[in-house]
Design an enzyme around this catalytic site. Structure first.
Site, PDB file in Angstrom:
ATOM      1  N   ASP A  30       3.325 -36.949 -29.654  1.00  0.00           N
ATOM      2  CA  ASP A  30       4.257 -37.411 -29.518  1.00  0.00           C
ATOM      3  C   ASP A  30       4.602 -38.641 -30.542  1.00  0.00           C
ATOM      4  O   ASP A  30       6.323 -39.200 -30.963  1.00  0.00           O
ATOM      5  CB  ASP A  30       4.535 -38.196 -28.101  1.00  0.00           C
TER       6      ASP A  30
ATOM      7  N   GLU B 239      -5.710 -28.772 -34.099  1.00  0.00           N
ATOM      8  CA  GLU B 239      -5.022 -29.662 -35.769  1.00  0.00           C
ATOM      9  C   GLU B 239      -6.420 -29.671 -36.768  1.00  0.00           C
ATOM     10  O   GLU B 239      -6.717 -29.369 -37.707  1.00  0.00           O
ATOM     11  CB  GLU B 239      -5.747 -30.998 -35.710  1.00  0.00           C
TER      12      GLU B 239
ATOM     13  N   HIS C 127      -1.739 -44.629 -25.067  1.00  0.00           N
ATOM     14  CA  HIS C 127      -2.067 -43.267 -25.804  1.00  0.00           C
ATOM     15  C   HIS C 127      -2.973 -43.161 -26.173  1.00  0.00           C
ATOM     16  O   HIS C 127      -2.360 -43.002 -27.850  1.00  0.00           O
ATOM     17  CB  HIS C 127      -1.771 -41.881 -24.212  1.00  0.00           C
ATOM     18  N   HIS C 128      -3.757 -42.318 -26.702  1.00  0.00           N
ATOM     19  CA  HIS C 128      -4.570 -41.771 -27.886  1.00  0.00           C
ATOM     20  C   HIS C 128      -5.524 -43.785 -28.935  1.00  0.00           C
ATOM     21  O   HIS C 128      -5.654 -42.772 -29.528  1.00  0.00           O
ATOM     22  CB  HIS C 128      -3.938 -40.697 -29.031  1.00  0.00           C
TER      23      HIS C 128
ATOM     24  N   GLY D 270     -19.809 -25.827 -45.852  1.00  0.00           N
ATOM     25  CA  GLY D 270     -20.343 -24.743 -45.002  1.00  0.00           C
ATOM     26  C   GLY D 270     -20.058 -24.742 -43.525  1.00  0.00           C
ATOM     27  O   GLY D 270     -20.715 -24.596 -42.558  1.00  0.00           O
TER      28      GLY D 270
ATOM     29  N   ASP E 169     -19.041 -12.212 -36.695  1.00  0.00           N
ATOM     30  CA  ASP E 169     -18.309 -12.394 -36.096  1.00  0.00           C
ATOM     31  C   ASP E 169     -18.717 -13.125 -34.861  1.00  0.00           C
ATOM     32  O   ASP E 169     -17.644 -13.930 -34.512  1.00  0.00           O
ATOM     33  CB  ASP E 169     -19.474 -11.111 -34.498  1.00  0.00           C
TER      34      ASP E 169
ATOM     35  N   ASN F  34     -22.594  -8.171 -36.415  1.00  0.00           N
ATOM     36  CA  ASN F  34     -24.089  -7.434 -36.719  1.00  0.00           C
ATOM     37  C   ASN F  34     -24.656  -8.591 -35.351  1.00  0.00           C
ATOM     38  O   ASN F  34     -25.817  -8.765 -35.468  1.00  0.00           O
ATOM     39  CB  ASN F  34     -24.666  -8.352 -38.439  1.00  0.00           C
TER      40      ASN F  34
ATOM     41  N   GLY G  75     -24.500 -11.613 -33.686  1.00  0.00           N
ATOM     42  CA  GLY G  75     -24.628 -12.718 -33.286  1.00  0.00           C
ATOM     43  C   GLY G  75     -24.337 -13.987 -35.198  1.00  0.00           C
ATOM     44  O   GLY G  75     -24.692 -12.726 -36.363  1.00  0.00           O
TER      45      GLY G  75
ATOM     46  N   GLU H 238     -28.210 -17.552 -39.948  1.00  0.00           N
ATOM     47  CA  GLU H 238     -29.675 -18.623 -39.287  1.00  0.00           C
ATOM     48  C   GLU H 238     -30.357 -18.455 -39.125  1.00  0.00           C
ATOM     49  O   GLU H 238     -31.725 -18.681 -39.081  1.00  0.00           O
ATOM     50  CB  GLU H 238     -28.525 -19.111 -38.093  1.00  0.00           C
TER      51      GLU H 238
END
Length: 564
Positions: A28, A51, A114-115, A417, A444, A471, A473, A477
């Site tokens: 708004d 956003e 608000h916000h 990253g 993925d 693959n 996951g 990592e």
């Protein structure tokens, strides 16, 4: 010159920056401005699902156009985008972040609307943006033209994000229209300063038999493509790039030696950088991901470094030297040196393979697909002048050594990253350069963060090719730490069903592939459907990773010092 609204003044300036699309989410406090965006000639509104994705899309757009804009609402919206803006700051990407905020009188009174944080303070979020931008302003009816121009000049000069707060009442305030265009990004270097730099460079280059250039991301952002090409055309100079500078140098040029990643580089790139009598660092700051965890070895006392607004020759610094001016001056100097043609480097990494060289195996029809076969197929498919976008992880490290076709661009985010970045960034790259087909390779796990923007791509009838590496996951990592840990697992999705679920309809085609033959067929389908979004789910073994990633993962594990 008749008066115009503040909103129109800002939009005119955005068009001067070659911005044709504005990304964001309505709220708004920005709706009045969005009315003007919708009505402004030559601008299209691109509403994203959130956003953060809008900021990522703006980042990708800017990497091809030189600038981008994202519009959010106060507080909840702008804080959702701030991670994307921080990534743009870290990687020197010019993005104009516009926040629609409560009316001037409301903010001045500290009204708990608000916000806000309900404490009467309206600059909390602006101060957060101050850490990841090079200029910011809260616009008023009195200061808007001067502040808009000041902030956008900073964006042009530094090639980094800026932030504008646009109160609801200021949007329609009347101000004089601009009477002159924004000034050029960089004023020419002072001739005496440039001469002093060149004298120092000439002294360093005296007696040099080999000269090499190492280019990074700042070379791309600060317009060094042309000057680098001129240097390679006029003198027998070797050129290597960081992964962040991939594509800024023509990989088919005779002097191209490949991607430099410290001790993990292929021999031609490492020899070109480390054995040169003089090394020119062109917009190539040292960071861990581009130097193989700081395993780089630059020639001691024989380095010329070109950075935004300054140049260094060995230890002598020349503040105020523009990078493009310095590189052009060096080109003239090196051209006169009559260097011998470099020898002994071997085939550059990234150069086209000779007909008599062994080709990467494409596999048999029933053989399970591997990383090596995937990247061989991507390389076979990539069209000239395409945009290869690679998500941080297995995709980025696989793409890093992939030869780019002529006039191709490469987009990745190895320094910040932020996983999930590349899917919305591909929305941005495809809109920024519709004549270039964007080809995204994404894992993925990363896709699951921002998958909903497949719907935005389809809504705008965009035709990128999206290759999802399934693959099972977070393989990157797992390679660093926790190979079997539950925190590196993800939910199992039906990836080929996503475009339809997000409203793609007949504007999208999908394929799931498990063998090299199926992947080749899927890419053939992509060639046959240049006007549609093509999603290919490539199923790969969980622990199969590019060799470079495996080597760097060991290095990063050592840096993190988690122990056994």
């Amino acid at each position: 010159m008749p008066d115009i609204t503040v909103g129109e003044y800002l939009l005119r300036r955005l068009r001067e920056l070659d911005i044709e699309h504005v990304f964001g989410v309505p709220g708004d406090y920005n709706l009045g401005f969005l009315d003007q965006v919708i009505d402004f000639p030559g601008l299209d509104w691109v509403g994203t699902c959130n956003e953060l994705d809008a900021g990522y899309a703006a980042d990708g757009y800017s990497r091809l156009r030189g600038a981008a804009a994202v519009v959010t609402t106060f507080g909840v919206g702008e804080l959702s985008a701030v991670n994307a803006v921080a990534g743009s700051y870290a990687e020197s990407v010019p993005v104009v972040a516009v926040t629609g905020m409560p009316a001037t009188a409301v903010a001045a009174a500290g009204t708990p609307v608000h916000h806000t944080l309900m404490d009467g303070e309206y600059d909390h979020f602006g101060r957060m943006f101050a850490e990841v931008t090079v200029a910011r302003a809260t616009l008023t009816a009195d200061n808007a033209p001067a502040e808009i121009d000041r902030v956008l000049r900073a964006l042009r000069r530094h090639r980094r994000p800026v932030h504008l707060n646009l109160p609801t009442d200021v949007v329609l305030a009347r101000v004089p229209a601009p009477t002159a265009p924004l000034p050029a990004a960089d004023a020419p270097t002072d001739p005496e300063l440039l001469r002093a730099f060149l004298d120092a460079a000439a002294h360093l280059l005296e007696g040099a038999r080999t000269v090499s250039v190492l280019a990074g991301h700042e070379a791309d952002r600060h317009g060094l493509r042309g000057p680098l090409a001129d240097l390679l055309d006029s003198a027998p100079v070797r050129a290597a790039v960081y992964s962040t500078g991939k594509g800024v140098v023509d990989e088919h040029a005779p002097g191209f030696a490949g991607v430099y990643t410290g001790e993990f580089s292929a021999k031609p790139a490492r020899a070109a950088v480390e054995d040169a009598d003089c090394l020119i660092l062109a917009g190539a700051p040292v960071t861990d991901t581009v130097t193989g965890g700081f395993t780089h070895h630059f020639p001691v006392g024989r380095t010329i470094e070109l950075r935004p607004c300054r140049a260094t020759v060995d230890r002598a610094e020349f503040t105020g030297v523009v990078m493009a001016d310095a590189l052009r001056a060096l080109t003239g100097l090196i051209h006169k040196m009559r260097l011998p043609e470099p020898t002994g480097y071997g085939q550059p990494a990234g150069a086209p393979r000779r007909a008599d060289e062994p080709q990467p195996t494409r596999g048999t029809e029933a053989e399970a697909l591997t990383q090596d076969q995937l990247w061989a197929a991507v390389g076979d498919f990539l069209p000239e002048a395409s945009v290869l976008v690679a998500e941080q992880g297995t995709a980025f490290f696989g793409a890093q050594e992939l030869p780019l076709p002529r006039d191709a661009r490469f987009v990745g985010q190895p320094m910040w990253g932020s996983i999930g970045y590349t899917l919305p960034a591909t929305l941005g790259t495809q809109l920024a350069a519709p004549e270039r087909r964007s080809v995204l390779v994404i894992g993925d796990g990363s896709l699951q963060l921002t998958a909903q923007e497949l719907g935005t791509m389809a809504r705008h009838s965009l035709p990128p090719v999206v290759v999802v590496i399934n693959n099972d996951g977070y393989t990157v990592e797992r390679a660093i730490h926790g190979a079997t840990a539950a925190y590196n697992d993800i939910a199992s999705w039906d990836y080929t069903a996503l475009p339809a679920a997000f409203g793609g309809g007949d504007r999208c085609v999908t394929r799931r592939v498990t063998t090299p033959a199926e992947l080749a067929d899927a890419f053939s389908l992509a060639v046959a459907t240049p006007d549609r979004l093509v999603l290919i789910e490539a199923v790969l073994p969980r622990d199969d990773a590019p060799e470079l990633l495996t080597a760097l993962a060991d290095r990063f594990a050592e840096q993190n010092d988690y122990g056994a």
